[in-house]
Design a protein around this motif. Sequence first.
Motif, PDB file in Angstrom:
ATOM      1  N   PHE A  79     -10.414   6.966  17.768  1.00  0.00           N
ATOM      2  CA  PHE A  79     -11.288   6.154  16.924  1.00  0.00           C
ATOM      3  C   PHE A  79     -12.224   7.012  16.091  1.00  0.00           C
ATOM      4  N   ALA A  80     -12.607   8.175  16.582  1.00  0.00           N
ATOM      5  CA  ALA A  80     -13.498   9.052  15.819  1.00  0.00           C
ATOM      6  C   ALA A  80     -12.889   9.399  14.470  1.00  0.00           C
ATOM      7  N   TYR A  81     -11.585   9.654  14.445  1.00  0.00           N
ATOM      8  CA  TYR A  81     -10.956   9.982  13.164  1.00  0.00           C
ATOM      9  C   TYR A  81     -10.802   8.731  12.299  1.00  0.00           C
ATOM     10  N   ILE A  82     -10.446   7.612  12.919  1.00  0.00           N
ATOM     11  CA  ILE A  82     -10.342   6.361  12.156  1.00  0.00           C
ATOM     12  C   ILE A  82     -11.690   6.021  11.523  1.00  0.00           C
ATOM     13  N   ALA A  83     -12.764   6.190  12.286  1.00  0.00           N
ATOM     14  CA  ALA A  83     -14.099   5.896  11.760  1.00  0.00           C
ATOM     15  C   ALA A  83     -14.460   6.846  10.628  1.00  0.00           C
ATOM     16  N   TYR A  84     -14.043   8.101  10.746  1.00  0.00           N
ATOM     17  CA  TYR A  84     -14.276   9.082   9.676  1.00  0.00           C
ATOM     18  C   TYR A  84     -13.615   8.615   8.379  1.00  0.00           C
ATOM     19  N   LEU A  85     -12.362   8.153   8.470  1.00  0.00           N
ATOM     20  CA  LEU A  85     -11.684   7.636   7.274  1.00  0.00           C
ATOM     21  C   LEU A  85     -12.349   6.356   6.773  1.00  0.00           C
ATOM     22  N   TRP A  86     -12.742   5.500   7.711  1.00  0.00           N
ATOM     23  CA  TRP A  86     -13.297   4.210   7.319  1.00  0.00           C
ATOM     24  C   TRP A  86     -14.591   4.375   6.520  1.00  0.00           C
ATOM     25  N   SER A 145     -13.153   5.679  -1.267  1.00  0.00           N
ATOM     26  CA  SER A 145     -12.629   6.797  -2.051  1.00  0.00           C
ATOM     27  C   SER A 145     -11.170   7.102  -1.737  1.00  0.00           C
ATOM     28  N   LEU A 146     -10.594   6.398  -0.762  1.00  0.00           N
ATOM     29  CA  LEU A 146      -9.188   6.605  -0.431  1.00  0.00           C
ATOM     30  C   LEU A 146      -8.309   5.938  -1.478  1.00  0.00           C
ATOM     31  N   LYS A 147      -7.132   6.488  -1.695  1.00  0.00           N
ATOM     32  CA  LYS A 147      -6.200   5.884  -2.654  1.00  0.00           C
ATOM     33  C   LYS A 147      -5.798   4.482  -2.206  1.00  0.00           C
ATOM     34  N   VAL A 148      -5.548   4.339  -0.905  1.00  0.00           N
ATOM     35  CA  VAL A 148      -5.278   3.026  -0.325  1.00  0.00           C
ATOM     36  C   VAL A 148      -5.849   3.008   1.086  1.00  0.00           C
ATOM     37  N   VAL A 149      -6.090   1.814   1.593  1.00  0.00           N
ATOM     38  CA  VAL A 149      -6.392   1.641   3.018  1.00  0.00           C
ATOM     39  C   VAL A 149      -5.187   0.940   3.620  1.00  0.00           C
ATOM     40  N   GLU A 190       0.831  -1.205   0.000  1.00  0.00           N
ATOM     41  CA  GLU A 190       0.000   0.000   0.000  1.00  0.00           C
ATOM     42  C   GLU A 190       0.864   1.253   0.000  1.00  0.00           C
ATOM     43  N   GLU A 191       2.023   1.182   0.652  1.00  0.00           N
ATOM     44  CA  GLU A 191       2.933   2.328   0.675  1.00  0.00           C
ATOM     45  C   GLU A 191       3.626   2.515  -0.666  1.00  0.00           C
ATOM     46  N   ALA A 192       3.912   1.417  -1.332  1.00  0.00           N
ATOM     47  CA  ALA A 192       4.486   1.501  -2.672  1.00  0.00           C
ATOM     48  C   ALA A 192       3.490   2.119  -3.645  1.00  0.00           C
ATOM     49  N   GLN A 193       2.215   1.821  -3.434  1.00  0.00           N
ATOM     50  CA  GLN A 193       1.169   2.356  -4.297  1.00  0.00           C
ATOM     51  C   GLN A 193       0.908   3.834  -4.020  1.00  0.00           C
ATOM     52  N   PHE A 194       1.031   4.229  -2.763  1.00  0.00           N
ATOM     53  CA  PHE A 194       0.731   5.613  -2.346  1.00  0.00           C
ATOM     54  C   PHE A 194       1.859   6.087  -1.428  1.00  0.00           C
ATOM     55  N   PRO A 195       2.974   6.547  -1.995  1.00  0.00           N
ATOM     56  CA  PRO A 195       4.186   6.820  -1.207  1.00  0.00           C
ATOM     57  C   PRO A 195       4.037   7.875  -0.128  1.00  0.00           C
ATOM     58  N   MET A 196       3.057   8.766  -0.257  1.00  0.00           N
ATOM     59  CA  MET A 196       2.896   9.776   0.772  1.00  0.00           C
ATOM     60  C   MET A 196       2.806   9.158   2.166  1.00  0.00           C
ATOM     61  N   ILE A 197       2.155   8.017   2.245  1.00  0.00           N
ATOM     62  CA  ILE A 197       1.830   7.444   3.540  1.00  0.00           C
ATOM     63  C   ILE A 197       3.044   6.838   4.252  1.00  0.00           C
ATOM     64  N   ILE A 198       4.135   6.632   3.504  1.00  0.00           N
ATOM     65  CA  ILE A 198       5.323   6.076   4.158  1.00  0.00           C
ATOM     66  C   ILE A 198       6.100   7.149   4.911  1.00  0.00           C
ATOM     67  N   HIS A 199       5.636   8.393   4.839  1.00  0.00           N
ATOM     68  CA  HIS A 199       6.378   9.467   5.500  1.00  0.00           C
ATOM     69  C   HIS A 199       6.462   9.256   7.008  1.00  0.00           C
ATOM     70  N   GLN A 200       5.463   8.571   7.602  1.00  0.00           N
ATOM     71  CA  GLN A 200       5.522   8.366   9.049  1.00  0.00           C
ATOM     72  C   GLN A 200       6.721   7.488   9.427  1.00  0.00           C
ATOM     73  N   LYS A 201       6.979   6.467   8.631  1.00  0.00           N
ATOM     74  CA  LYS A 201       8.130   5.599   8.906  1.00  0.00           C
ATOM     75  C   LYS A 201       9.451   6.328   8.651  1.00  0.00           C
ATOM     76  N   LEU A 202       9.495   7.147   7.614  1.00  0.00           N
ATOM     77  CA  LEU A 202      10.704   7.923   7.335  1.00  0.00           C
ATOM     78  C   LEU A 202      10.993   8.905   8.463  1.00  0.00           C
ATOM     79  N   SER A 203       9.953   9.554   8.965  1.00  0.00           N
ATOM     80  CA  SER A 203      10.157  10.507  10.062  1.00  0.00           C
ATOM     81  C   SER A 203      10.714   9.815  11.298  1.00  0.00           C
ATOM     82  N   LYS A 204      10.270   8.601  11.553  1.00  0.00           N
ATOM     83  CA  LYS A 204      10.776   7.850  12.706  1.00  0.00           C
ATOM     84  C   LYS A 204      12.280   7.608  12.577  1.00  0.00           C
ATOM     85  N   VAL A 205      12.710   7.176  11.401  1.00  0.00           N
ATOM     86  CA  VAL A 205      14.135   6.930  11.176  1.00  0.00           C
ATOM     87  C   VAL A 205      14.926   8.233  11.296  1.00  0.00           C
TER      88      VAL A 205
END
Length: 206
Positions: free
Chosen positions: A173-180, A185-189, A91-106
């Motif tokens: 959970f309120a925000y997770i439910a909002y996304l869910w 319509s999300l690029k990836v889940v 999913e991160e390969a498909q939508f690279p924006m989302i891997i930024h959290q892991k990059l920030s950790k490193v």
Amino acid sequence: MQPLLQTLSQSVPFTDDLRQTVHTFLTVNGCPVTANHCIDVGAEARRVALRFEADPDKAEIAGWLHDISAVFPNRDRLAAARELGVEILPEEAQFPMIIHQKLSKVMAREIFHVHDAEILDSVGCHTTLRAGSTRMDQVLFVADKIAWDQPGTPPYIEELRAALEISLTHGAFAYIAYLWRQRDSLKVVHPWLREAYEELKGIERL
């Protein structure tokens, strides 16, 4: 430090003032808007931590650091992740924006020498959350959604704030439910988001 990170750091005057150093790092590397966002999230994370009895100093640091990978444009994030040894999910390969959290950790660990696991782990899941999330994970997750980085008022903010009146986990959970609800319509889940949803979806009945 790996050459990729050394290049990003060479023009930054590192000081004992982490807040200012993070702001300078992002600004020098062409991300002044993100620099201000990180400071805002740090302040919000401190407020959320104090409200829900988490460590406010750690929360603030996590907020400052959570988006430092913005220095990598989306088109470069997969290459950066590979160079830094970050595991890349499909999913991160498909939508690279989302891997930024892991990059920030490193980057928080390698550039800013932050080694506290609570801080690093919260930075590493601040966009998706994760199953088994800690209080610090949830503090940063919620703070980032309150102090969001888009124009206008977040469309979920009233629901999130009402949920926080119950508990921190309800707020997360309120925000997770909002996304869910709009997952089709999300690029990836992201699988971490799916796992967090499955774990927490019963909370509304508590």
